[in-house]
Design an enzyme around this catalytic site. Structure first.
Site, PDB file in Angstrom:
ATOM      1  N   GLU A 170      -6.717  24.044   9.442  1.00 37.32           N
ATOM      2  CA  GLU A 170      -6.381  22.768   8.813  1.00 37.32           C
ATOM      3  C   GLU A 170      -7.714  21.869   8.470  1.00 37.32           C
ATOM      4  O   GLU A 170      -7.658  20.585   8.699  1.00 37.32           O
ATOM      5  CB  GLU A 170      -5.155  22.065   9.094  1.00 37.32           C
ATOM      6  CG  GLU A 170      -3.887  22.761   8.975  1.00 37.32           C
ATOM      7  CD  GLU A 170      -2.733  21.752   9.216  1.00 37.32           C
ATOM      8  OE1 GLU A 170      -2.787  20.669   9.684  1.00 37.32           O
ATOM      9  OE2 GLU A 170      -1.573  22.106   8.566  1.00 37.32           O
ATOM     10  N   GLU A 177       1.281  29.238   9.137  1.00 34.22           N
ATOM     11  CA  GLU A 177       2.215  28.017   9.307  1.00 34.22           C
ATOM     12  C   GLU A 177       3.299  27.720   8.213  1.00 34.22           C
ATOM     13  O   GLU A 177       2.913  27.733   7.121  1.00 34.22           O
ATOM     14  CB  GLU A 177       1.458  26.737   9.781  1.00 34.22           C
ATOM     15  CG  GLU A 177       0.621  26.707  11.090  1.00 34.22           C
ATOM     16  CD  GLU A 177       0.328  25.204  11.434  1.00 34.22           C
ATOM     17  OE1 GLU A 177       0.740  24.376  10.952  1.00 34.22           O
ATOM     18  OE2 GLU A 177      -0.765  25.249  11.770  1.00 34.22           O
TER      19      GLU A 177
HETATM   20  C1  BGP Z   1       0.114  21.243  11.190  1.00 34.00           C
HETATM   21  C2  BGP Z   1      -0.633  21.619  12.327  1.00 34.00           C
HETATM   22  C3  BGP Z   1       0.240  21.898  13.649  1.00 34.00           C
HETATM   23  C4  BGP Z   1       1.786  21.709  13.482  1.00 34.00           C
HETATM   24  C5  BGP Z   1       2.344  21.385  12.188  1.00 34.00           C
HETATM   25  C6  BGP Z   1       3.769  20.683  12.145  1.00 34.00           C
HETATM   26  O1  BGP Z   1      -0.542  20.127  10.650  1.00 34.00           O
HETATM   27  O2  BGP Z   1      -1.693  22.498  12.164  1.00 34.00           O
HETATM   28  O3  BGP Z   1      -0.556  21.803  14.663  1.00 34.00           O
HETATM   29  O4  BGP Z   1       2.130  20.620  14.250  1.00 34.00           O
HETATM   30  O5  BGP Z   1       1.629  20.753  11.352  1.00 34.00           O
HETATM   31  O6  BGP Z   1       3.520  19.295  12.243  1.00 34.00           O
HETATM   32  P1  BGP Z   1       4.340  18.403  12.971  1.00 34.00           P
HETATM   33  O7  BGP Z   1       4.027  18.885  14.352  1.00 34.00           O
HETATM   34  O8  BGP Z   1       3.603  16.972  12.879  1.00 34.00           O
HETATM   35  O9  BGP Z   1       5.662  18.188  12.626  1.00 34.00           O
END
Ligand code: BGP
Length: 479
Positions: free
Chosen positions: A180, A376
């Site tokens: 990201e 993701e």
């Molecule tokens: C993205 C990241 C991850 C992950 C995901 C979910 O931004 O790359 O590392 O954590 O989001 O977000 P969160 O964990 O804040 O729910």
């Protein structure tokens, strides 16, 4: 016949700091993520507004223990294999390999850990997909250089790349340079180890850091091609199309400008040059980029092979300040957006929009004409363990089913070339934004709560058995 091509890579994705734990074991150095605390100071630190370069007794730091995957990776990968994973995306903790971020000799214990992790995947026929840098900047380099504010980070990053490409290049085909990468603009400490000092122009600091990361990414692509012929290197965007809040042309323009903030990065990584509007925008904002001819040549040479992205939700924006005020998302959202009245939201206020995934896939392919990879996608939710140890999570299945349907349409009806799908958090892990355990994404439940209590026992949720069927049928059996 499946809508998805043969060899489509189904799997899941995690990040070292959110699951490994063992933060000071076997010579691992301190990393930015280790000093981002749980609780109300978390976002202030992640955004670079509160300085915290060491741990104190007043805070708790969830990355220190994660879900202890460092010691349990064999059990966890066996569970991934049981679901039929074809690919597992994980990140390599920079400070396990180079504890100070730029050591000349890599740490053997760290290298061995990932040797074992990779071999464990390969044992089950699971393709490893490695994120080189997932929200971790070595603290030693933040102290020395101010993190990615400084050009010297490029060489440190390349040292890290050199160590892992040399060691794992014979076994790892898929690589991502930065997780990201656009998150740097929104969470500068989490994304790039940036702390703002008084008198600095935050926008200038962020865009300079962005430039250094983009040069580093491009040089890593070139290094990878030299050291690992046949490897495929991708970039990674926190995606989610911005919709205009209304069809008022001013709203359309406002939404386009927000999209540009994020596409700025991928434009450079996928096209090999900065978009024309960016130069104008930087000039208007009085931002000097510290960009050399050699940097531009590197960016041109270091174009990625594929584009990967995370997708959780679409976004929306209006040009009207009153509308923005009225519909602003409550809480601590990392990327600003308005509440879309047509969409429902998760318990954490992330709006659910499967069609937005289809739109995002089409937009990215129209823009870049390169293969895509969804690395993701998922939904954080509260799960309840029944007395018999079962966990019924139809909400998670519904979310994933709808998104897989939308992705199927993008592939079969729109013709978007898609390499694979790694859902986020196949095993419950620490949330990046909130530091919670309660916000669970997994097919596998981990017995640990927000306060750090629990046995760490792993349990299969209903969605575990569902995803197994999805993979076995190459995405056809979604019931
Ligand atoms: C993205 C990241 C991850 C992950 C995901 C979910 O931004 O790359 O590392 O954590 O989001 O977000 P969160 O964990 O804040 O729910």
């Amino acid at each position: 016949m499946s809508r998805f091509p043969d060899g489509f890579l189904w799997g899941g994705a995690t990040a070292a700091n959110q699951c490994e734990g063992a933060y000071s074991e076997d010579g691992r150095g301190l990393s930015s993520v280790d000093v981002i605390p749980f609780g109300e100071d978390r976002m202030k630190v992640a955004r670079g507004q509160m300085k915290m370069l060491e741990c104190d007794g007043a805070h708790r730091y969830p990355a220190h223990d994660g879900i202890d995957m460092y010691h349990r990776y064999q059990e966890d990968i066996a569970l991934f294999a049981e679901m039929g994973f074809k690919v597992y995306r994980f990140s390599i903790a920079w400070t396990r390999i180079l504890p100070n971020g730029d050591d000349d000799i890599p740490c053997e214990a760290g290298l061995t850990f990932y040797d074992n992790l990779i071999d464990e995947c390969l044992k089950y026929g699971i393709e490893p997909l490695v994120t080189i840098c997932h929200f971790d900047t070595p603290v030693a380099l933040i102290q020395k250089y101010g993190g990615w504010k400084d050009r010297r980070m490029i060489d440190a990053y390349l040292k890290f790349c050199n160590a892992i490409f040399t060691r794992y290049g014979n076994r790892v085909k898929y690589w991502l340079t930065f997780n990201e990468i656009n998150m740097l603009l929104h969470m500068p400490f989490m994304g790039a180890g940036i702390l703002f000092e008084p008198g600095e122009n935050p926008e200038e600091v962020k865009y300079r850091a962005a430039h250094y990361e983009l040069v580093a990414s491009a040089k890593a692509v070139q290094l990878a091609r030299r050291l690992m012929p046949g490897a495929l290197i991708g970039c990674m965007l926190a995606a989610g199309q911005y919709y205009p809040f209304t069809c008022n042309p001013e709203d359309v323009y406002a939404a386009m400008e927000c999209d540009r903030d994020n596409y700025f990065f991928i434009d450079a990584q996928a096209r090999g040059e900065y978009p024309v509007w960016a130069w104008k925008r930087l000039e208007r904002a009085g931002i000097h980029l510290d960009c050399t001819e050699e940097d531009l040549a590197s960016i041109k040479e270091g174009v990625v092979d594929f584009i990967s992205f995370s997708y959780y939700a679409s976004r929306s924006m209006s040009a009207d300040p009153e509308t923005v005020e009225k519909y602003k998302k409550p809480g601590n959202a990392a990327i600003s957006s308005l509440l879309n009245p047509y969409l429902k939201a998760s318990e954490w206020g992330w709006q659910i929009d499967p069609t937005g995934l289809r739109i995002t896939l089409n937009t990215l392919y129209d823009r870049y004409q390169k293969p895509l990879f969804i690395v993701e996608n998922g939904m954080g939710a509260v799960d309840k363990v029944e007395e018999d140890g079962s966990i019924h999570d139809p909400y998670r299945i519904d979310y994933l089913r709808a998104h897989i349907e939308a992705m199927g349409k993008a592939v079969s009806e729109d013709g978007v070339p898609l390499l694979g799908y790694t859902m986020w958090g196949p095993i419950d892990l620490v949330s990046a934004s909130s530091g919670e355990m309660k916000k669970r994404y997994g097919f596998i439940y981990v017995d640990k709560d927000n306060d750090g209590n629990g046995t760490l026992k792993r349990l299969r949720k209903d969605s575990f058995f569902w995803y197994k069927k999805v993979i076995a049928s190459n995405g056809e059996d979604l019931d």
